[in-house]
Design an enzyme around this catalytic site. Structure first.
Site, mmCIF file in Angstrom:
data_model
loop_
_atom_site.group_PDB
_atom_site.id
_atom_site.type_symbol
_atom_site.label_atom_id
_atom_site.label_comp_id
_atom_site.label_asym_id
_atom_site.label_seq_id
_atom_site.Cartn_x
_atom_site.Cartn_y
_atom_site.Cartn_z
ATOM 1 C CG ASP A 95 -2.028 0.853 1.455
ATOM 2 O OD1 ASP A 95 -2.299 1.494 0.055
ATOM 3 O OD2 ASP A 95 -2.265 1.112 2.667
ATOM 4 C CG ASP A 117 0.932 7.407 -3.655
ATOM 5 O OD1 ASP A 117 0.654 8.394 -4.560
ATOM 6 O OD2 ASP A 117 0.415 7.714 -2.388
ATOM 7 C CB ILE A 268 -11.652 -0.704 4.594
ATOM 8 C CG1 ILE A 268 -12.683 -0.228 3.496
ATOM 9 C CG2 ILE A 268 -12.245 -0.262 6.058
ATOM 10 C CD1 ILE A 268 -14.042 -0.920 3.621
ATOM 11 C CB SER A 270 -9.589 4.683 9.491
ATOM 12 O OG SER A 270 -8.511 5.373 8.897
HETATM 13 P P1 13P Z 1 -9.037 4.791 5.381
HETATM 14 O O1 13P Z 1 -8.181 5.613 6.184
HETATM 15 O O2 13P Z 1 -10.057 5.723 4.966
HETATM 16 O O3 13P Z 1 -9.506 3.480 6.070
HETATM 17 O O4 13P Z 1 -8.106 4.559 3.990
HETATM 18 C C1 13P Z 1 -7.252 3.482 3.936
HETATM 19 C C2 13P Z 1 -6.529 3.500 2.783
HETATM 20 O O5 13P Z 1 -6.874 4.020 1.877
HETATM 21 C C3 13P Z 1 -5.229 2.641 2.712
HETATM 22 O O6 13P Z 1 -4.586 2.836 1.433
HETATM 23 O O1 G3H Z 2 -3.076 4.837 3.581
HETATM 24 C C1 G3H Z 2 -2.794 4.639 4.910
HETATM 25 C C2 G3H Z 2 -2.905 3.363 5.430
HETATM 26 O O2 G3H Z 2 -3.948 3.792 6.188
HETATM 27 C C3 G3H Z 2 -1.797 2.772 6.226
HETATM 28 O O3 G3H Z 2 -1.342 3.493 7.176
HETATM 29 O O4 G3H Z 2 0.971 3.859 7.055
HETATM 30 O O5 G3H Z 2 0.018 4.428 9.291
HETATM 31 O O6 G3H Z 2 0.409 2.134 8.137
HETATM 32 P P1 G3H Z 2 0.050 3.512 8.027
HETATM 33 ZN ZN ZN Z 3 -4.534 4.935 0.851
#
Ligand code: 13P
Ligand code: G3H
Ligand code: ZN
Length: 325
Positions: A95, A117, A268, A270
């Site tokens: 991610d 990204d 998802i 948060s």
């Molecule tokens: P949220 O903070 O809305 O859960 O988004 C998570 C996300 O986009 C991880 O890449």
């Molecule tokens: O987009 C971000 C994700 O919620 C991951 O969060 O970088 O705190 O692990 P993090």
């Molecule tokens: Zn994200």
């Protein structure tokens, strides 16, 4: 170097093709520890949903990359156990990859999909960086997600102060210049629990999504920042000593709408954090003498599992699609 196929993982290609056809989206849930991973696998196996296990750069540092690689392999075996010998399709995805080197390292550690990204770079630089990752990843049949437009809030190491919506007129050139397999877009979602100011209209721009879809018909689109910030969880947190003020998320109706379209992946994180925090705060508040971690991490895991089941059944619509032909 380990190839993801040897770990029993899959890339996103077939997942997205089926999601596009079926009018649903694949859940991309972030994990950092065992309880989160168990909850994801239990929820998705029991509902027969394909799943993307998402690991941020921060999660990789937190959990250790070697452990993560074995946890993902373990997740496949665990899913088989729950599924009576048949595992749901599981993708291991980086991610918000911030550099070619991070993406390369993940691919070498068995990830089946990576996000690069480059959304905070100028258009041409974003194309060049993304293409470099795609060229490397595709040698190993690893799929790549790119991003155009910027989400408000903090994107891991990538910072954006305000929304810069994706420009529909840029998407075709981005796809042609990079060869990405999916595209994350900015249409008003944002990371974290504070997505809209109180008193403002908490809506995402489904009209921009539609315009983008028309430019690139049938191409898989990704939505980041898609937590709904359930108010019952915020209430439990605040009633048990927490201080979350004006936390507002994306409505589930709007996400359901998006999932029916070319949006094939919904991120998802948060909401899971809120579910765990609510459950843990409740135990701490109601049973202050408790000090066995299993007595609060267990309820947190159960709450997470329920949340994920709700998402795949009622919001993303991916439940029951794990073994579609
Ligand atoms: P949220 O903070 O809305 O859960 O988004 C998570 C996300 O986009 C991880 O890449
Ligand atoms: O987009 C971000 C994700 O919620 C991951 O969060 O970088 O705190 O692990 P993090
Ligand atoms: Zn994200």
């Amino acid at each position: 170097m380990v190839n993801y196929k040897d770990l029993g993982l899959v890339n996103t290609r077939e997942m997205f093709a089926k999601a596009m056809k079926g009018g649903y989206a694949i859940p991309a849930f972030n994990f950092n520890n065992m309880e989160q991973l168990q909850a994801i696998i239990q929820a998705c196996s029991e509902t027969e949903s394909p799943v993307i296990l998402q690991v941020s750069k921060g999660a990789r540092q937190y959990a250790n990359q070697t452990l993560l690689r074995y946890m993902a392999q373990g997740a496949v075996e665990y899913a088989k156990e729950i599924g009576g010998g048949r595992a749901i399709p599981i993708c291991l995805h980086l991610d918000h990859g911030d550099s070619f080197e991070t993406c390369k390292s993940c691919i070498e550690y068995g990830f089946s999909s990576v996000m690069i990204d480059g959304s905070h770079y100028p258009f041409q630089e974003n194309i060049e960086l993304t293409k470099r990752v795609v060229d490397f990843a595709h040698q190993y049949d690893v799929t790549v997600e790119g991003e155009l437009g910027q989400l408000a809030g903090v994107e891991d190491d990538v910072k954006a102060d305000k929304h810069v919506f994706t420009q529909p007129e840029e998407v075709q050139a981005f796809l042609a210049g990079t060869g990405v397999d999916s595209l994350a877009i900015a249409i008003g979602t944002s990371h974290g629990a504070y997505k809209f100011k109180p008193g403002t209209d908490p809506k995402i721009r489904l009209d921009i999504l539609k315009e983008i879809e028309e430019k690139i018909p049938g191409f898989p689109i990704v939505l980041h920042g898609s937590s709904s910030v359930p108010q019952d969880l915020v209430k439990i947190i605040n009633e048990n000593g927490g201080k979350l003020k004006n936390a507002i998320g994306i409505s589930e109706e709007q996400l359901r709408e998006a999932a029916k379209s070319a949006v094939c992946k919904i991120n998802i994180d948060s909401d899971g954090r809120l579910a765990m925090t609510a459950a843990i705060r409740k135990v701490f508040n109601e049973k202050p003498a408790e000090f066995d971690p299993r007595k609060y991490l267990g309820p947190a895991r159960d709450a997470l599992k329920e949340l994920y089941k709700h998402k795949v059944i009622n919001v993303l619509g991916s439940a029951g699609h794990a073994f579609d032909k």
